[in-house]
Every structure is written in C-alpha cells, then in structure tokens.
Write a protein that holds these residues in place. Structure first.
Motif, PDB file in Angstrom:
ATOM      1  N   ARG A  61       0.845  -1.110  -0.051  1.00 30.76           N
ATOM      2  CA  ARG A  61      -0.331  -0.120  -0.153  1.00 30.76           C
ATOM      3  C   ARG A  61       1.475   0.936  -0.151  1.00 30.76           C
ATOM      4  NH1 ARG A  61      -2.228   0.895   5.238  1.00 30.76           N
ATOM      5  NH2 ARG A  61      -0.202   0.963   5.374  1.00 30.76           N
ATOM      6  N   LYS A  91       0.807   4.040  -2.441  1.00 32.87           N
ATOM      7  CA  LYS A  91       0.745   5.543  -1.985  1.00 32.87           C
ATOM      8  C   LYS A  91       1.858   6.481  -2.791  1.00 32.87           C
ATOM      9  CE  LYS A  91      -1.164   8.781   1.263  1.00 32.87           C
ATOM     10  NZ  LYS A  91      -1.473   8.351   2.571  1.00 32.87           N
ATOM     11  N   GLU A 134       1.554   6.233  -6.601  1.00 35.37           N
ATOM     12  CA  GLU A 134       1.029   7.129  -7.354  1.00 35.37           C
ATOM     13  C   GLU A 134       0.718   8.358  -7.059  1.00 35.37           C
ATOM     14  OE1 GLU A 134      -2.649   4.964  -7.351  1.00 35.37           O
ATOM     15  OE2 GLU A 134      -2.065   2.990  -7.935  1.00 35.37           O
ATOM     16  N   PHE A 166      -3.276   8.310  -6.017  1.00 35.28           N
ATOM     17  CA  PHE A 166      -3.549   7.263  -4.424  1.00 35.28           C
ATOM     18  C   PHE A 166      -5.504   7.056  -4.178  1.00 35.28           C
ATOM     19  CE2 PHE A 166      -3.361   5.140  -0.919  1.00 35.28           C
ATOM     20  CZ  PHE A 166      -3.732   3.996  -1.511  1.00 35.28           C
ATOM     21  N   PHE A 200      -7.402   1.102  -4.570  1.00 31.85           N
ATOM     22  CA  PHE A 200      -6.761   0.212  -3.834  1.00 31.85           C
ATOM     23  C   PHE A 200      -6.794  -1.190  -3.823  1.00 31.85           C
ATOM     24  CE2 PHE A 200      -3.845  -1.404  -0.970  1.00 31.85           C
ATOM     25  CZ  PHE A 200      -2.233  -1.656  -1.498  1.00 31.85           C
ATOM     26  N   ALA A 233       0.963   0.521 -10.958  1.00 29.52           N
ATOM     27  CA  ALA A 233       0.743   2.424 -10.364  1.00 29.52           C
ATOM     28  C   ALA A 233       1.495   3.441 -11.260  1.00 29.52           C
ATOM     29  CB  ALA A 233       1.529   1.338  -9.313  1.00 29.52           C
TER      30      ALA A 233
END
Length: 563
Positions: free
Chosen positions: A524, A528, A531, A535, A540, A563
């Motif tokens: 994650r 993040k 992106e 994001f 996600f 991504a």
C-alpha cells in the motif's frame, strides 16, 4: 496494469487459463476432498491418496503443468499474474515433496491426522442422498488412513519422523476414538434429512460406516503409540533450510528471516506500549491486566450461551457488510450472504470457509466453542468478526470467487496463508482507522490479537532457527516458548499450550499472519508513493481484492506494475 474488476465484460479463455483450470480439476481428481471444499462436480465421497505413491503422483502432475506453463505465452496482465503465481506454487509443491515433509506431516491442527475428519464438517446434510455420500466417505476413511500410515512408515525407514511432542498431541486428541464413541458415531446418530428421519436401511448403513471410520482412527492411534513413537524425532526445531522453504510456502514471498525476527521483537514491544496506553484510557492508572479484569466484570459486554454468540456474530457481520458496502468497498449481492455458525467440534478455533464456486453454499464463519465455555466477551471478539468476515476473509475470498468473468478457476481458489491472514489482520487495522474500534475496550481486544500475532513471529522463528532466548539464557525450548506466549496473551493455559504445540508442529504458518500484514502495508505504501496525489485507498483495495489470492511476491509485482 488493467484492473481485474468484477462485472467487466467476460474475458475469452486463454491457453494459460485452460492450463490453470485443468490443473484444478486434475488436482481434484487426485484429491476429491477439493470437490467439497470448492463446490465442484465430481467425486464427493473419496479421499486423496496419502501414501508415498499418491504424493509422487501429485508431484508428477505439478511437473507436467509446470512444463506446459513455461511454454505458454501470456496475452495480457491477467495471464501474466496466473503464469507467475502458478509457476511459483508448482515449484514450491515440488520442493516441499522433495524435502520429505509428507513423511513427517503430523500435528495437532493441520495434517491428515485431523484433516481426514474435518472434511465432514462441510458436507451437505439436507437430503437422503447427502447422507448416503457421508456414509460412503466414512467407509473410505480406513483406506485414507492406510495411505497416511504408509507415508509415516516411509519416514521411519528414512529417519525422517515427526517430533515426539506432535505424536503425543495427536494421541491426546484421539481419546474420543474409543469403540462406540466419538465424532463419527455422533454424526451418524444425529442424521436427519431436514426435519425428516432417514430410512432404517440408511441409518444402519451410516452406523456401520461410522464404526469403520472410528476403528480406523483408533488403529491410527495404535500405530502412533506402538510404532511411530519409538522412532520419534527428539528435536522440535526443523532448522533454517526447511523453515525457509515452509516460510516461502505460507507467504508466497521470500523474506529475510533474521531481519524479520528482529522486526517481530520491535513490533511486539510496540504492541505492548499501545496496549498499556489504552488500558489507562479504560481505567486511569490501570495495567493491561487490571483493565482486562475491569472489562471482564462488565455485564453489558457479555454474551451468555452459544445461541447469543451466534446471533451477535451474525448481527455484527451483517452491519459491517451493509455499511462498508455503501462507503468503502463494492460488495456484490452474492457476497452479502455470510453465515455465522457454531462448529460441531470443540477445539476453540475460529475460522472461515469460503463459498462454493457458484455461491450455492455461502461463505461461513465458524466458532468452535470449547466444552464448558458458556460466556463470551464482545470487547475481545469484535475484531474477530471483522477478521473472519468483512472486510477480512469473507470479502477477500468471496470477491475472488465472484470475479469469475475475469479470473480462471485456479485464480479464484488459489492463495497462501500469508495473503489470506495478512489481509485479515490488515482489515482489523483498517476497521480501526474507519472508526469501528473507537471504543477503547474494542481497541484493546484488537490489540490483544495483534500482540499475539507479533509474539508468534518471534516464537516461531526463534524456536525453529535455534535463536538465543530473549533473556540470553540459552536457546528457545518448549517451556520457555510457553512462558513467553503466556506472558503476551490474555488466554487460559490450555489454549496457550494448544497454540504453542501448533507452532512447534506447523513451522512457518503462524508468523505468516503478521508478516503478511506487514507486506500488505508495504505494498500500500509503495503504491501510494508511486501514485502520489492520484492514489485512492478504495480503488487500491478493490484492485488488490480483484487480483485474487496470489502469493505476496506476485501481489507486490502485480499491484506495482499497475501503479
């Protein structure tokens, strides 16, 4: 990477899809139990061949499919994930078989010693035909156990046997298999087709089949006691090489075990600090134990009896599904059906079983309540419902099942412990961040479980890699491990002993929960960072869920490719 979204147009089957689906059906032909677990057509009464010859046949199948996959070319990202992850799993299956694990596979929770019985929990019981299938499967139990004994005897011949502690554990569980007693007799005696009694002929068939299954388990107990025990391995630890293999098997990822051990110690300390701070919120100046004692006296947080427990589980689960489906996840209608069940066994375990592939059997959350336990504390167990249900196991597993237009059958049923359990622990923390654990008591309950998961990272790696004890007085052994876990969990002594025995006999599995959570959080955070402002957490999560239950190394690559 293309989002693999449920409800998207049906995707034409590719060569890689075909290979993967054929692998599931060929595996189910060798292991008919899968037809029940997955809700597939085919033999519903047989067992796999647990003998060395049966295991060799499964390894041969893995090598055949591996060769087919290596020659196939992906046509899209979905194919790439399937090929990457199935090749990973096939090689692991081949490596585990070559390691000789099947000759020593015996423990108190997840081996043929218990699995041959456990399949009966999922068999349908609504009709006479269902009970006839159960009778046939009970008649097949002796052959399944004969194959299993052949593997254990092979281990004796090769000096590759389970630890004596595991033999003792299973023998303790087998006290119920005395003549005329136990699970199979009780199952046959309670048989009904709905509210209707069964014909006498079928009842007699069930009773005779139950005797055969009971006698077979009693025979296995005699073999363990009179033959295998004499050759038992006196050493509990499996060592670094074999542990590394099992860690990869359960995670679907390769991790630095020494770094992970050090991280586990730091994470455990962080959990302790967090619990102590919340304890003081619950009762000013209180220790964790004093806060727990205070909550245990709170009648408003208690449930009395399994009927009340089942109703509370269902109510809590239904609310989470309804609310999260409106705000944070896209939950399709078939996924909204989740049954909360009291298990017929009394081991103390809480677990989830996924829906049939066509949702004819819904996902189910099971609570195996120990004998004599009649009171339950909601503050301890709220996070358990989220872990097993939504957004935990049920959402994860049922979403992959629902996504059949994009994912082949193997992708819908595959996965690792690290993926499944890592997501469920990730889901617990997610529910905290969404405000569902704002009550300090509920948050303390969540942390109680998270602390246990951190403790067993340290314990499991410490034991099996022969690490020094944290107090510097020697290497980990059972007594030290027991005292260590008991000091880090709020559970009774029999449960702690059961858990430590589990870790000693099933290396690499228990740490996969917390390590899996760590990897989900890392993925994650990496997405993040890649992106930036684009994001979106909901997007996600749905991307992760729509990929299905792959190994965690594959998941990381798949998510970051998109991504």
């Amino acid at each position: 990477m293309t989002d693999q979204t449920a409800g998207a147009p049906s995707r034409p089957q590719t060569d890689i899809d075909r290979i993967a689906e054929e692998y599931v059906h060929r595996t189910a032909a060798l292991n008919p139990e899968l037809n029940v677990y997955l809700g597939l057509e085919g033999d519903k009464a047989g067992f796999g061949d647990y003998s060395p010859a049966g295991r060799a046949e499964a390894a041969s199948l893995a090598k055949d499919v591996q060769a087919q996959l290596q020659a196939a070319q992906p046509v899209d990202d979905i194919d790439w994930v399937t090929k990457t992850d199935l090749l990973r799993e096939l090689q692991l299956d081949i490596d585990v078989e070559a390691s000789g694990w099947g000759d020593r596979d015996l423990n108190n929770l997840a081996s043929p010693a218990t699995g041959i019985r456990d399949i009966f929990d999922l068999m349908p019981t609504a009709s006479e035909d269902d009970w006839a299938q159960i009778a046939q499967r009970m008649r097949n139990v002796p052959t399944a156990i004969d194959g299993y004994v052949a593997s254990l005897r092979n281990g004796i011949a090769n000096g590759n046997t389970p630890a004596g502690r595991q033999i003792e554990n299973v023998l303790d569980q087998y006290t119920e298999y005395e003549a005329g007693e136990g699970f199979f007799r009780d199952l046959a005696a309670a048989a009904k087709a709905g509210d209707a009694d069964l014909p006498e002929s079928l009842r007699g068939d069930l009773a005779e089949a139950a005797r055969a299954a009971t006698e077979a388990h009693a025979g296995l107990a005699r073999f363990l006691r009179e033959e295998l025990a004499a050759s038992a391995n006196p050493v509990d630890a499996v060592g670094r090489e074999f542990y590394s293999l099992m860690s990869r098997r359960f995670l679907g990822a390769e991790v630095d075990l020494d770094e992970t051990y050090a991280w586990g110690i730091e994470e455990l300390e962080r959990m302790r600090d967090e619990q102590e701070a919340i304890a003081r919120e619950i009762k000013p100046g209180a220790t964790v134990q004093e806060a727990i004692a205070f909550l245990d006296q709170d009648e408003s947080r208690k449930l009395h009896g399994t009927d009340a427990l089942k109703a509370w589980m269902q109510r809590t689960s239904d609310q989470a599904i309804e609310e999260l489906g409106r705000t944070h996840f896209d939950i399709a209608e078939p996924i909204k059906a989740l049954e909360c069940m009291i298990a017929p066994t009394q081991t103390g375990g809480i677990y989830y079983t996924g829906p049939a592939d066509d949702f004819s059997r819904p996902g189910r959350m099971w609570w195996s309540v120990p004998k004599g336990v009649t009171e339950f504390d909601t503050w301890r167990e709220l996070t358990t419902v989220y872990h097993e249900g939504v957004p935990g196991h049920h959402l994860q597993i049922a979403q992959a099942t629902y996504n059949r237009e994009q994912l082949n059958l193997w992708r819908r049923v595959a996965g690792t412990s690290g993926h499944a359990e890592g997501w469920a622990l990730y889901a617990e923390r997610l529910m905290e961040s969404l405000g569902y654990l704002d009550d300090p008591a509920d948050r303390l309950g969540m942390l109680d479980g998270q602390r246990m998961r951190a403790a067993r990272v340290v314990l499991d790696i410490g034991v099996h890699l022969g690490k020094p004890r944290l107090d510097g007085t020697g290497e980990w052994d059972f007594d030290y491990a027991f005292d260590f876990l008991r000091s880090n969990v709020n559970m009774n002594e029999p449960f702690v002993r059961f858990e430590v025995n589990r870790y000693f006999g099933w290396p690499g599995q228990a740490p996969s929960y917390k390590i899996g959570q760590r990897i989900f959080e890392q993925i994650r955070d990496e997405a993040k960072e890649a992106e930036g402002d684009a994001f979106d957490l909901k997007r996600f999560h749905m991307r992760v869920l729509n990929i299905g239950g792959v190994g965690l190394d594959t998941l990381r690559q798949a998510v970051l490719r998109g991504a």
